[in-house]
Scaffold this active site. Sequence first.
Site, PDB file in Angstrom:
ATOM      1  N   GLU A 103       0.432  -1.342  -0.045  1.00 54.50           N
ATOM      2  CA  GLU A 103       0.370  -0.062   0.361  1.00 54.50           C
ATOM      3  C   GLU A 103       0.727   0.813  -0.074  1.00 54.50           C
ATOM      4  OE1 GLU A 103      -2.566  -0.346   3.105  1.00 54.50           O
ATOM      5  OE2 GLU A 103      -3.059   1.934   3.436  1.00 54.50           O
ATOM      6  N   ASP A 105       0.184   5.116   0.552  1.00 48.93           N
ATOM      7  CA  ASP A 105      -1.083   6.123   1.362  1.00 48.93           C
ATOM      8  C   ASP A 105      -0.828   7.428   1.418  1.00 48.93           C
ATOM      9  OD1 ASP A 105      -2.081   4.310   1.499  1.00 48.93           O
ATOM     10  OD2 ASP A 105      -1.690   3.968   4.147  1.00 48.93           O
ATOM     11  N   GLU A 107      -2.464  10.773   3.238  1.00 48.74           N
ATOM     12  CA  GLU A 107      -4.134  11.331   3.917  1.00 48.74           C
ATOM     13  C   GLU A 107      -4.073  12.257   4.518  1.00 48.74           C
ATOM     14  OE1 GLU A 107      -4.894   8.553   7.161  1.00 48.74           O
ATOM     15  OE2 GLU A 107      -5.302   6.818   6.144  1.00 48.74           O
TER      16      GLU A 107
END
Length: 288
Positions: A103, A105, A107
């Site tokens: 993953e 990311d 955010e």
Amino acid sequence: MAFLATKQSLLLTLLAIGFLVVAASAGNFYESFDITWGNGRANIYENGQLLVCTLDKTSGSGFVSKKEYLYGKIDMKIKLVKGNSAGTVAAYYLSSKGETWDEIDFEFLGNVSGQPYTIHTNVFTGGKGNREMQFHLWFDPTADFHTYTVHWNPLNIIFLVDGMPIRVFKNNEKSGIGYPTGQPMKIYSSLWEADDWATQGGRVKIDWNNAPFSASYRNFNDQSSCSRTSNLTWVSCDANENLWKWTTLNDHQKGQLKWIQDEFMIYNYCTDYKRFPTPQTYPKECNL
Ligand SMILES: *[C@@H]1O[C@H](CO)[C@@H](O)[C@H](O)[C@H]1NC(C)=O
Ligand SMILES: *[C@@H]1O[C@H](CO)[C@@H](O)[C@H](O)[C@H]1NC(C)=O
């Protein structure tokens, strides 16, 4: 002659139409994404050019790409929740599936009006993350759209904001450090409530008087060495992949990265010695 001219202009017209069709489909949310969460809270507008996720007291919303990517340079323009966005989180990430997933990311953690948003980044390999780096921004990400890029190739993962690198995660597989090389990923995004931890460590709660909250997306652009659709046939292999596939930072970008990390980085797992107090627990890649 007249016949030739006509044929030529017909050809030009056809080429122009072809070009328009290609250009129009490049960032089309109807063609590239499925809205998977939120029961009408996420919607596509402007013939597919704009996607808006909203969050209200009942629920948030989100979407996922139709394609999976094995390496790629993925750009998205995002305009984040305006005003008092404390307690809201917009996640924008690439992820594979299964227990040993990879993953990458981004955010975006909201804040009370006038206080800076936090960009949180992380890299998971084989289902393990714990590689957080966080930044403030040098602009107000709620005033306008800005480009957030994940550039994932066999050499490194580069996180960019408006084309400027904020973080690089290198492929150090030779030193026994995980790196996403084999699992295709989809692109996900969602807007949700996380006021138990997101803003100032959870001290500032969401103010539902400001709901619905909304985040907007535009100008999606994917370049990928290969991507595949749900029937798992590899399609749309990119003839220009060499333009990005072996890219690492040039000297100018190294300067930008240093400036951003010096001025705007607010958390780096590599310097969190309380969390990783012993050589055994300290992340190996941080020593390289
Ligand atoms: C919110 O603002 C505070 C105070 O400026 C800052 O410390 C914090 O990093 C900001 N972001 C979040 C998500 O709390
Ligand atoms: C899978 O999807 C692609 C693109 O939509 C299509 O070209 C291909 O024929 C499909 N393959 C199968 C086996 O259905």
